[in-house]
Design a protein around this motif. Sequence first.
Motif, PDB file in Angstrom:
ATOM      1  N   ALA A 204      38.449  44.073  35.096  1.00  0.00           N
ATOM      2  CA  ALA A 204      38.135  42.650  35.025  1.00  0.00           C
ATOM      3  C   ALA A 204      38.942  41.908  36.081  1.00  0.00           C
ATOM      4  O   ALA A 204      39.971  42.391  36.559  1.00  0.00           O
ATOM      5  CB  ALA A 204      38.448  42.107  33.641  1.00  0.00           C
ATOM      6  N   PHE A 205      38.470  40.726  36.449  1.00  0.00           N
ATOM      7  CA  PHE A 205      39.170  39.916  37.448  1.00  0.00           C
ATOM      8  C   PHE A 205      38.858  38.446  37.192  1.00  0.00           C
ATOM      9  O   PHE A 205      37.823  38.105  36.620  1.00  0.00           O
ATOM     10  CB  PHE A 205      38.736  40.299  38.869  1.00  0.00           C
ATOM     11  CG  PHE A 205      37.269  40.101  39.139  1.00  0.00           C
ATOM     12  CD1 PHE A 205      36.797  38.915  39.700  1.00  0.00           C
ATOM     13  CD2 PHE A 205      36.349  41.097  38.823  1.00  0.00           C
ATOM     14  CE1 PHE A 205      35.435  38.733  39.940  1.00  0.00           C
ATOM     15  CE2 PHE A 205      34.994  40.928  39.057  1.00  0.00           C
ATOM     16  CZ  PHE A 205      34.537  39.746  39.618  1.00  0.00           C
ATOM     17  N   PHE A 206      39.779  37.589  37.617  1.00  0.00           N
ATOM     18  CA  PHE A 206      39.565  36.154  37.502  1.00  0.00           C
ATOM     19  C   PHE A 206      38.811  35.643  38.722  1.00  0.00           C
ATOM     20  O   PHE A 206      39.181  35.918  39.858  1.00  0.00           O
ATOM     21  CB  PHE A 206      40.888  35.408  37.369  1.00  0.00           C
ATOM     22  CG  PHE A 206      41.470  35.445  35.986  1.00  0.00           C
ATOM     23  CD1 PHE A 206      40.902  34.680  34.973  1.00  0.00           C
ATOM     24  CD2 PHE A 206      42.559  36.237  35.691  1.00  0.00           C
ATOM     25  CE1 PHE A 206      41.427  34.710  33.691  1.00  0.00           C
ATOM     26  CE2 PHE A 206      43.097  36.271  34.412  1.00  0.00           C
ATOM     27  CZ  PHE A 206      42.530  35.509  33.402  1.00  0.00           C
ATOM     28  N   ALA A 207      37.751  34.887  38.485  1.00  0.00           N
ATOM     29  CA  ALA A 207      37.004  34.248  39.563  1.00  0.00           C
ATOM     30  C   ALA A 207      37.749  32.987  40.004  1.00  0.00           C
ATOM     31  O   ALA A 207      38.712  32.554  39.368  1.00  0.00           O
ATOM     32  CB  ALA A 207      35.599  33.904  39.089  1.00  0.00           C
ATOM     33  N   LYS A 208      37.296  32.387  41.096  1.00  0.00           N
ATOM     34  CA  LYS A 208      37.978  31.202  41.628  1.00  0.00           C
ATOM     35  C   LYS A 208      38.019  30.051  40.639  1.00  0.00           C
ATOM     36  O   LYS A 208      38.939  29.233  40.657  1.00  0.00           O
ATOM     37  CB  LYS A 208      37.294  30.748  42.924  1.00  0.00           C
ATOM     38  CG  LYS A 208      37.509  31.700  44.090  1.00  0.00           C
ATOM     39  CD  LYS A 208      36.880  31.158  45.360  1.00  0.00           C
ATOM     40  CE  LYS A 208      37.128  32.091  46.542  1.00  0.00           C
ATOM     41  NZ  LYS A 208      36.531  31.588  47.803  1.00  0.00           N
TER      42      LYS A 208
ATOM     43  N   VAL B  50      42.021  48.554  45.869  1.00  0.00           N
ATOM     44  CA  VAL B  50      40.816  48.374  45.070  1.00  0.00           C
ATOM     45  C   VAL B  50      40.608  46.879  44.851  1.00  0.00           C
ATOM     46  O   VAL B  50      41.493  46.183  44.338  1.00  0.00           O
ATOM     47  CB  VAL B  50      40.950  49.093  43.717  1.00  0.00           C
ATOM     48  CG1 VAL B  50      39.815  48.695  42.782  1.00  0.00           C
ATOM     49  CG2 VAL B  50      40.963  50.602  43.925  1.00  0.00           C
ATOM     50  N   ASP B  51      39.465  46.370  45.255  1.00  0.00           N
ATOM     51  CA  ASP B  51      39.125  44.956  45.102  1.00  0.00           C
ATOM     52  C   ASP B  51      37.946  44.854  44.136  1.00  0.00           C
ATOM     53  O   ASP B  51      36.793  45.070  44.515  1.00  0.00           O
ATOM     54  CB  ASP B  51      38.779  44.350  46.461  1.00  0.00           C
ATOM     55  CG  ASP B  51      38.422  42.868  46.361  1.00  0.00           C
ATOM     56  OD1 ASP B  51      38.687  42.273  45.296  1.00  0.00           O
ATOM     57  OD2 ASP B  51      37.873  42.323  47.330  1.00  0.00           O
ATOM     58  N   LEU B  52      38.240  44.540  42.883  1.00  0.00           N
ATOM     59  CA  LEU B  52      37.190  44.515  41.869  1.00  0.00           C
ATOM     60  C   LEU B  52      36.173  43.413  42.132  1.00  0.00           C
ATOM     61  O   LEU B  52      34.983  43.575  41.824  1.00  0.00           O
ATOM     62  CB  LEU B  52      37.806  44.336  40.482  1.00  0.00           C
ATOM     63  CG  LEU B  52      38.638  45.513  39.963  1.00  0.00           C
ATOM     64  CD1 LEU B  52      39.188  45.188  38.592  1.00  0.00           C
ATOM     65  CD2 LEU B  52      37.800  46.786  39.921  1.00  0.00           C
ATOM     66  N   ALA B  53      36.599  42.289  42.680  1.00  0.00           N
ATOM     67  CA  ALA B  53      35.677  41.179  42.906  1.00  0.00           C
ATOM     68  C   ALA B  53      34.561  41.555  43.875  1.00  0.00           C
ATOM     69  O   ALA B  53      33.390  41.204  43.663  1.00  0.00           O
ATOM     70  CB  ALA B  53      36.437  39.958  43.418  1.00  0.00           C
ATOM     71  N   SER B  54      34.907  42.284  44.947  1.00  0.00           N
ATOM     72  CA  SER B  54      33.890  42.711  45.905  1.00  0.00           C
ATOM     73  C   SER B  54      33.332  44.087  45.580  1.00  0.00           C
ATOM     74  O   SER B  54      32.423  44.569  46.254  1.00  0.00           O
ATOM     75  CB  SER B  54      34.476  42.722  47.326  1.00  0.00           C
ATOM     76  OG  SER B  54      35.484  43.712  47.449  1.00  0.00           O
TER      77      SER B  54
END
Length: 406
Positions: A92-96, A154-158
Amino acid sequence: MKHGKKNARRYIVAASIGALLSAGVATGAYAGTTEEPSAPAAAPAYQPEMVKALAVTLGVSEKAAIERLDREAEQQDRFAELRKDRVDTLGAFFAKDGSLVVNAADAEAAQDVRAAGLKARIPERGESELDRIKAQLDAKALKSAPAGVSSWSVDLASDTVTVEVNGDTDAATRSFLKAAKSNGDAVRVVKGQEKLETQAVVPPGSRMTFNGYLCSVGYGAKDRNGNQVLVTAGHCIEDLPELAYNGTRFAKGTHTRFALGTRSVDMGIAAVDAGHSIGLDITTYGRAGTVPVRGSKRAPSGAALCKSGQTTQWTCGKVGSYNVSVTYTDQNGGPDTVVTGLASSSVCTQGGDSGGAYVSGDQAQGMTSGGPSNQRCNGQVNARGSSYFQPLDDALAYYGLTLNTK
Protein backbone atom coordinates in the motif's frame (compact mmCIF):
# COMPACT_ATOMS: atom_id res chain seq x y z
CA MET A 1 36.24 9.38 34.19
CA LYS A 2 34.11 6.80 35.97
CA HIS A 3 30.49 7.63 35.37
CA GLY A 4 29.10 5.93 38.46
CA LYS A 5 26.42 8.58 38.86
CA LYS A 6 24.09 10.25 36.44
CA ASN A 7 25.36 13.65 37.57
CA ALA A 8 27.93 15.23 35.33
CA ARG A 9 31.52 15.29 36.46
CA ARG A 10 32.28 18.83 37.57
CA TYR A 11 35.78 20.17 38.09
CA ILE A 12 36.70 23.43 39.75
CA VAL A 13 39.81 25.35 38.81
CA ALA A 14 41.54 25.77 42.16
CA ALA A 15 44.73 27.43 40.99
CA SER A 16 46.71 28.31 37.91
CA ILE A 17 50.16 26.99 37.10
CA GLY A 18 52.47 28.72 34.65
CA ALA A 19 50.03 31.48 33.71
CA LEU A 20 48.11 34.24 35.44
CA LEU A 21 44.41 33.31 35.39
CA SER A 22 41.42 35.44 36.22
CA ALA A 23 40.14 35.17 39.78
CA GLY A 24 37.24 32.90 40.63
CA VAL A 25 36.50 29.20 40.44
CA ALA A 26 35.76 27.35 37.23
CA THR A 27 34.52 23.94 36.20
CA GLY A 28 36.66 21.99 33.80
CA ALA A 29 35.00 18.79 32.64
CA TYR A 30 32.03 20.38 31.00
CA ALA A 31 30.33 17.10 30.22
CA GLY A 32 26.63 17.56 30.93
CA THR A 33 24.00 14.94 31.66
CA THR A 34 21.23 13.76 29.39
CA GLU A 35 18.76 13.29 32.24
CA GLU A 36 15.54 15.24 31.85
CA PRO A 37 13.48 16.86 34.66
CA SER A 38 11.02 14.57 36.36
CA ALA A 39 7.27 14.66 35.69
CA PRO A 40 7.37 16.26 32.24
CA ALA A 41 4.28 17.77 30.70
CA ALA A 42 2.19 15.53 28.50
CA ALA A 43 3.87 15.16 25.14
CA PRO A 44 2.00 16.29 22.01
CA ALA A 45 0.64 13.59 19.72
CA TYR A 46 3.18 14.55 17.06
CA GLN A 47 6.61 16.12 17.22
CA PRO A 48 6.09 19.89 16.70
CA GLU A 49 9.02 20.10 14.27
CA MET A 50 7.47 17.34 12.16
CA VAL A 51 4.12 19.15 12.09
CA LYS A 52 5.78 22.41 11.00
CA ALA A 53 7.79 20.67 8.29
CA LEU A 54 4.72 18.87 6.95
CA ALA A 55 2.68 22.09 6.93
CA VAL A 56 5.40 23.88 4.92
CA THR A 57 5.76 20.97 2.50
CA LEU A 58 2.01 20.76 1.85
CA GLY A 59 1.41 24.50 1.95
CA VAL A 60 -1.27 24.16 4.62
CA SER A 61 -1.78 25.28 8.20
CA GLU A 62 -0.34 23.32 11.09
CA LYS A 63 -3.91 22.42 12.10
CA ALA A 64 -4.50 20.92 8.65
CA ALA A 65 -1.18 19.08 8.89
CA ILE A 66 -2.23 17.50 12.19
CA GLU A 67 -5.57 16.50 10.68
CA ARG A 68 -3.75 14.82 7.82
CA LEU A 69 -1.49 12.93 10.23
CA ASP A 70 -4.57 11.78 12.14
CA ARG A 71 -6.22 10.62 8.91
CA GLU A 72 -3.10 8.73 7.82
CA ALA A 73 -2.86 6.99 11.19
CA GLU A 74 -6.50 5.93 10.99
CA GLN A 75 -6.04 4.53 7.47
CA GLN A 76 -2.94 2.61 8.51
CA ASP A 77 -4.91 1.04 11.35
CA ARG A 78 -7.55 -0.10 8.88
CA PHE A 79 -4.90 -1.59 6.60
CA ALA A 80 -3.37 -3.43 9.55
CA GLU A 81 -6.78 -4.94 10.30
CA LEU A 82 -7.11 -6.13 6.69
CA ARG A 83 -3.77 -7.90 6.91
CA LYS A 84 -4.73 -9.37 10.26
CA ASP A 85 -7.86 -10.76 8.58
CA ARG A 86 -5.60 -12.25 5.87
CA VAL A 87 -7.01 -10.19 3.02
CA ASP A 88 -4.71 -10.82 0.03
CA THR A 89 -2.91 -7.49 -0.46
CA LEU A 90 0.24 -6.57 -2.33
CA GLY A 91 1.40 -3.49 -0.44
CA ALA A 92 0.00 0.00 0.00
CA PHE A 93 1.06 3.61 -0.47
CA PHE A 94 -0.23 7.09 0.28
CA ALA A 95 -1.36 9.12 -2.73
CA LYS A 96 -0.70 12.86 -2.97
CA ASP A 97 -4.12 13.64 -1.53
CA GLY A 98 -3.32 11.69 1.64
CA SER A 99 -5.46 8.66 0.85
CA LEU A 100 -4.04 5.17 1.35
CA VAL A 101 -4.15 3.12 -1.83
CA VAL A 102 -4.03 -0.63 -1.24
CA ASN A 103 -2.79 -3.01 -3.93
CA ALA A 104 -5.26 -5.88 -3.99
CA ALA A 105 -4.37 -9.32 -5.39
CA ASP A 106 -7.76 -9.83 -7.05
CA ALA A 107 -11.33 -8.53 -7.30
CA GLU A 108 -12.42 -10.23 -4.08
CA ALA A 109 -9.59 -8.65 -2.13
CA ALA A 110 -10.35 -5.27 -3.71
CA GLN A 111 -13.93 -5.53 -2.50
CA ASP A 112 -12.73 -6.19 1.06
CA VAL A 113 -10.41 -3.19 0.86
CA ARG A 114 -13.22 -0.88 -0.24
CA ALA A 115 -15.48 -2.26 2.47
CA ALA A 116 -12.84 -1.12 4.98
CA GLY A 117 -13.15 2.42 3.61
CA LEU A 118 -9.84 2.40 1.72
CA LYS A 119 -9.00 2.86 -1.94
CA ALA A 120 -8.21 -0.35 -3.86
CA ARG A 121 -6.18 -1.05 -6.97
CA ILE A 122 -5.35 -4.32 -8.73
CA PRO A 123 -1.77 -3.80 -10.01
CA GLU A 124 -0.04 -5.57 -12.86
CA ARG A 125 2.78 -6.69 -10.57
CA GLY A 126 2.59 -5.58 -6.94
CA GLU A 127 5.05 -5.64 -4.07
CA SER A 128 6.15 -9.28 -4.11
CA GLU A 129 7.03 -9.35 -7.82
CA LEU A 130 8.84 -6.01 -7.60
CA ASP A 131 10.80 -7.23 -4.56
CA ARG A 132 11.93 -10.25 -6.59
CA ILE A 133 13.21 -8.08 -9.45
CA LYS A 134 15.01 -5.74 -7.08
CA ALA A 135 16.67 -8.66 -5.27
CA GLN A 136 18.14 -9.79 -8.60
CA LEU A 137 19.52 -6.31 -9.20
CA ASP A 138 20.92 -6.21 -5.66
CA ALA A 139 22.80 -9.44 -6.25
CA LYS A 140 24.30 -8.09 -9.47
CA ALA A 141 25.35 -4.79 -7.89
CA LEU A 142 27.05 -6.55 -4.98
CA LYS A 143 29.35 -8.31 -7.43
CA SER A 144 30.39 -5.05 -9.11
CA ALA A 145 29.11 -1.68 -7.87
CA PRO A 146 27.53 0.37 -10.70
CA ALA A 147 28.99 3.86 -10.16
CA GLY A 148 26.54 5.39 -12.64
CA VAL A 149 23.45 4.16 -10.80
CA SER A 150 22.55 6.34 -7.83
CA SER A 151 19.75 4.14 -6.51
CA TRP A 152 17.20 1.49 -7.31
CA SER A 153 14.03 0.85 -5.36
CA VAL A 154 10.56 -0.64 -5.38
CA ASP A 155 8.05 2.11 -6.20
CA LEU A 156 4.56 0.85 -5.45
CA ALA A 157 2.84 3.96 -6.82
CA SER A 158 4.26 3.43 -10.32
CA ASP A 159 4.25 -0.36 -9.89
CA THR A 160 7.89 -0.50 -11.02
CA VAL A 161 11.43 -0.91 -9.78
CA THR A 162 12.77 2.59 -10.31
CA VAL A 163 16.44 2.95 -11.26
CA GLU A 164 18.02 6.41 -10.91
CA VAL A 165 21.05 7.04 -13.15
CA ASN A 166 23.62 9.80 -12.67
CA GLY A 167 25.34 9.62 -16.05
CA ASP A 168 28.49 7.58 -15.47
CA THR A 169 28.97 4.87 -18.10
CA ASP A 170 31.46 2.45 -16.55
CA ALA A 171 31.25 -1.23 -17.48
CA ALA A 172 29.49 -2.20 -14.26
CA THR A 173 26.82 0.45 -14.88
CA ARG A 174 26.22 -0.69 -18.44
CA SER A 175 25.91 -4.30 -17.32
CA PHE A 176 23.55 -3.35 -14.49
CA LEU A 177 21.27 -1.31 -16.76
CA LYS A 178 21.17 -4.10 -19.33
CA ALA A 179 20.00 -6.51 -16.63
CA ALA A 180 17.47 -3.97 -15.34
CA LYS A 181 15.98 -3.28 -18.78
CA SER A 182 15.59 -7.02 -19.45
CA ASN A 183 12.58 -6.82 -17.13
CA GLY A 184 10.68 -4.67 -19.62
CA ASP A 185 8.29 -2.07 -18.26
CA ALA A 186 8.62 -3.52 -14.76
CA VAL A 187 11.72 -1.34 -14.48
CA ARG A 188 11.64 2.45 -14.89
CA VAL A 189 14.93 4.25 -15.55
CA VAL A 190 15.18 7.88 -14.47
CA LYS A 191 18.19 9.81 -15.83
CA GLY A 192 19.85 13.02 -14.75
CA GLN A 193 20.11 12.19 -11.05
CA GLU A 194 22.86 13.28 -8.64
CA LYS A 195 25.62 11.09 -7.29
CA LEU A 196 25.05 10.12 -3.68
CA GLU A 197 27.24 10.21 -0.59
CA THR A 198 26.68 9.31 3.03
CA GLN A 199 25.06 12.13 4.96
CA ALA A 200 25.76 11.12 8.52
CA VAL A 201 27.93 14.23 8.70
CA VAL A 202 28.36 15.48 12.26
CA PRO A 203 28.99 19.25 12.35
CA PRO A 204 31.63 20.55 14.78
CA GLY A 205 29.90 22.03 17.81
CA SER A 206 26.93 19.65 17.75
CA ARG A 207 25.74 17.59 20.68
CA MET A 208 27.23 14.13 21.19
CA THR A 209 26.18 11.67 23.88
CA PHE A 210 27.88 8.78 25.69
CA ASN A 211 26.90 6.59 28.64
CA GLY A 212 24.13 8.99 29.71
CA TYR A 213 26.38 12.05 29.46
CA LEU A 214 26.94 14.64 26.78
CA CYS A 215 29.67 16.77 25.27
CA SER A 216 30.05 18.71 22.03
CA VAL A 217 31.74 17.67 18.79
CA GLY A 218 35.24 18.91 17.99
CA TYR A 219 37.08 18.48 14.69
CA GLY A 220 37.62 15.77 12.11
CA ALA A 221 41.11 14.70 11.07
CA LYS A 222 42.93 11.71 9.60
CA ASP A 223 45.84 9.75 11.01
CA ARG A 224 49.00 8.64 9.22
CA ASN A 225 47.16 5.64 7.80
CA GLY A 226 44.32 7.75 6.44
CA ASN A 227 41.81 6.69 9.11
CA GLN A 228 39.22 9.29 10.09
CA VAL A 229 39.17 10.43 13.71
CA LEU A 230 37.37 12.94 15.90
CA VAL A 231 39.65 15.25 17.90
CA THR A 232 37.96 16.14 21.18
CA ALA A 233 38.50 17.02 24.83
CA GLY A 234 40.21 14.15 26.61
CA HIS A 235 37.84 14.14 29.56
CA CYS A 236 34.88 13.55 27.21
CA ILE A 237 36.31 10.15 26.29
CA GLU A 238 38.18 9.23 29.48
CA ASP A 239 36.56 5.77 29.50
CA LEU A 240 36.87 5.45 25.69
CA PRO A 241 33.07 5.24 25.20
CA GLU A 242 30.94 4.89 22.11
CA LEU A 243 29.78 8.32 20.92
CA ALA A 244 26.36 9.05 19.44
CA TYR A 245 24.88 11.86 17.36
CA ASN A 246 21.07 12.13 17.23
CA GLY A 247 20.89 8.73 18.91
CA THR A 248 23.11 6.96 16.36
CA ARG A 249 26.64 5.82 17.09
CA PHE A 250 29.23 7.56 14.93
CA ALA A 251 32.56 7.04 16.74
CA LYS A 252 34.41 5.14 19.47
CA GLY A 253 36.99 6.66 21.81
CA THR A 254 40.48 5.25 21.29
CA HIS A 255 43.00 7.50 23.09
CA THR A 256 42.90 10.13 25.83
CA ARG A 257 45.53 11.99 27.85
CA PHE A 258 43.09 12.84 30.62
CA ALA A 259 42.87 10.76 33.80
CA LEU A 260 41.10 11.79 36.98
CA GLY A 261 43.49 12.56 39.81
CA THR A 262 46.70 12.58 37.79
CA ARG A 263 48.57 15.18 35.78
CA SER A 264 46.66 15.36 32.53
CA VAL A 265 46.38 16.99 29.15
CA ASP A 266 42.79 17.48 27.99
CA MET A 267 43.04 15.99 24.52
CA GLY A 268 41.78 12.74 23.03
CA ILE A 269 40.67 11.11 19.81
CA ALA A 270 37.90 8.77 18.70
CA ALA A 271 37.80 6.53 15.64
CA VAL A 272 34.98 7.62 13.31
CA ASP A 273 32.79 4.73 12.13
CA ALA A 274 32.65 3.82 8.46
CA GLY A 275 29.86 5.68 6.67
CA HIS A 276 30.09 8.66 9.01
CA SER A 277 32.21 11.80 8.92
CA ILE A 278 32.89 15.01 10.82
CA GLY A 279 31.68 17.99 8.85
CA LEU A 280 33.88 20.72 7.42
CA ASP A 281 31.50 23.50 8.49
CA ILE A 282 31.05 24.53 12.12
CA THR A 283 27.44 24.96 13.19
CA THR A 284 26.60 28.34 14.74
CA TYR A 285 23.07 27.29 15.69
CA GLY A 286 21.60 29.82 13.29
CA ARG A 287 23.59 32.77 14.65
CA ALA A 288 26.04 33.23 11.78
CA GLY A 289 25.35 30.67 9.08
CA THR A 290 28.10 28.06 9.06
CA VAL A 291 31.83 28.63 9.38
CA PRO A 292 34.14 26.63 7.09
CA VAL A 293 37.19 24.90 8.54
CA ARG A 294 40.12 25.97 6.35
CA GLY A 295 43.10 25.39 8.63
CA SER A 296 44.41 25.40 12.20
CA LYS A 297 46.82 28.33 12.32
CA ARG A 298 47.04 29.40 15.95
CA ALA A 299 45.52 32.82 16.65
CA PRO A 300 47.57 35.17 18.84
CA SER A 301 46.46 36.34 22.26
CA GLY A 302 43.79 39.00 21.97
CA ALA A 303 42.46 37.69 18.67
CA ALA A 304 38.71 37.37 18.17
CA LEU A 305 37.48 33.89 19.02
CA CYS A 306 34.14 32.08 18.85
CA LYS A 307 32.97 28.70 20.09
CA SER A 308 30.21 26.30 19.09
CA GLY A 309 28.80 24.03 21.78
CA GLN A 310 25.51 22.27 22.43
CA THR A 311 24.70 24.13 25.69
CA THR A 312 25.57 27.77 25.06
CA GLN A 313 25.63 27.34 21.28
CA TRP A 314 27.53 30.20 19.56
CA THR A 315 29.48 32.49 21.90
CA CYS A 316 32.40 34.79 21.17
CA GLY A 317 35.20 36.64 22.93
CA LYS A 318 38.99 36.86 22.66
CA VAL A 319 41.97 34.57 23.06
CA GLY A 320 43.62 34.99 26.47
CA SER A 321 46.88 33.17 27.21
CA TYR A 322 48.51 29.94 26.04
CA ASN A 323 50.40 27.37 28.06
CA VAL A 324 47.88 27.58 30.88
CA SER A 325 47.72 24.93 33.59
CA VAL A 326 44.81 24.52 35.98
CA THR A 327 43.66 22.33 38.83
CA TYR A 328 40.24 20.82 38.23
CA THR A 329 38.28 19.81 41.32
CA ASP A 330 35.72 17.06 40.89
CA GLN A 331 32.36 18.10 42.34
CA ASN A 332 31.40 14.43 42.71
CA GLY A 333 34.08 14.04 45.34
CA GLY A 334 36.86 12.65 43.19
CA PRO A 335 40.48 13.74 43.40
CA ASP A 336 41.79 16.98 41.98
CA THR A 337 43.29 16.85 38.49
CA VAL A 338 46.04 19.10 37.17
CA VAL A 339 45.62 19.84 33.46
CA THR A 340 48.42 21.46 31.50
CA GLY A 341 48.76 22.90 28.03
CA LEU A 342 45.46 24.80 27.90
CA ALA A 343 44.61 28.24 26.54
CA SER A 344 42.34 30.75 28.24
CA SER A 345 39.68 32.95 26.65
CA SER A 346 36.85 35.35 27.40
CA VAL A 347 34.33 33.08 25.65
CA CYS A 348 31.36 32.08 27.80
CA THR A 349 30.74 28.33 28.27
CA GLN A 350 28.69 26.00 30.47
CA GLY A 351 28.34 22.29 31.23
CA GLY A 352 27.94 20.17 28.08
CA ASP A 353 30.06 22.49 25.93
CA SER A 354 33.13 20.29 26.50
CA GLY A 355 34.83 19.23 23.29
CA GLY A 356 33.09 21.96 21.31
CA ALA A 357 34.84 23.80 18.51
CA TYR A 358 36.73 27.10 18.93
CA VAL A 359 37.48 29.05 15.75
CA SER A 360 39.10 32.35 14.83
CA GLY A 361 38.04 33.48 11.37
CA ASP A 362 38.15 30.22 9.42
CA GLN A 363 41.04 28.74 11.43
CA ALA A 364 40.17 26.01 13.92
CA GLN A 365 41.66 26.75 17.35
CA GLY A 366 40.69 24.05 19.83
CA MET A 367 38.10 22.26 21.95
CA THR A 368 36.34 23.38 25.15
CA SER A 369 37.97 22.11 28.34
CA GLY A 370 36.32 24.11 31.15
CA GLY A 371 35.06 27.36 32.58
CA PRO A 372 33.72 28.91 35.81
CA SER A 373 31.58 26.52 37.84
CA ASN A 374 28.77 28.98 38.48
CA GLN A 375 29.01 30.73 35.13
CA ARG A 376 25.70 31.23 33.33
CA CYS A 377 25.81 32.63 29.82
CA ASN A 378 22.91 34.97 29.06
CA GLY A 379 22.15 33.67 25.59
CA GLN A 380 23.95 36.52 23.87
CA VAL A 381 26.80 35.81 21.46
CA ASN A 382 29.12 38.21 23.28
CA ALA A 383 28.08 37.30 26.82
CA ARG A 384 30.73 38.10 29.43
CA GLY A 385 32.58 35.03 30.61
CA SER A 386 35.73 32.98 30.57
CA SER A 387 36.77 29.49 29.54
CA TYR A 388 39.72 27.24 28.83
CA PHE A 389 40.31 25.27 25.68
CA GLN A 390 42.71 22.60 24.45
CA PRO A 391 44.64 24.06 21.49
CA LEU A 392 43.92 21.99 18.40
CA ASP A 393 47.39 22.33 16.82
CA ASP A 394 48.97 20.67 19.88
CA ALA A 395 46.54 17.73 19.64
CA LEU A 396 47.17 17.32 15.91
CA ALA A 397 50.94 17.29 16.46
CA TYR A 398 50.82 14.89 19.41
CA TYR A 399 48.68 12.28 17.62
CA GLY A 400 50.27 12.81 14.20
CA LEU A 401 47.03 13.95 12.57
CA THR A 402 46.08 16.05 9.54
CA LEU A 403 43.06 18.29 10.01
CA ASN A 404 40.21 17.84 7.55
CA THR A 405 39.68 21.19 5.84
CA LYS A 406 37.35 22.62 3.24
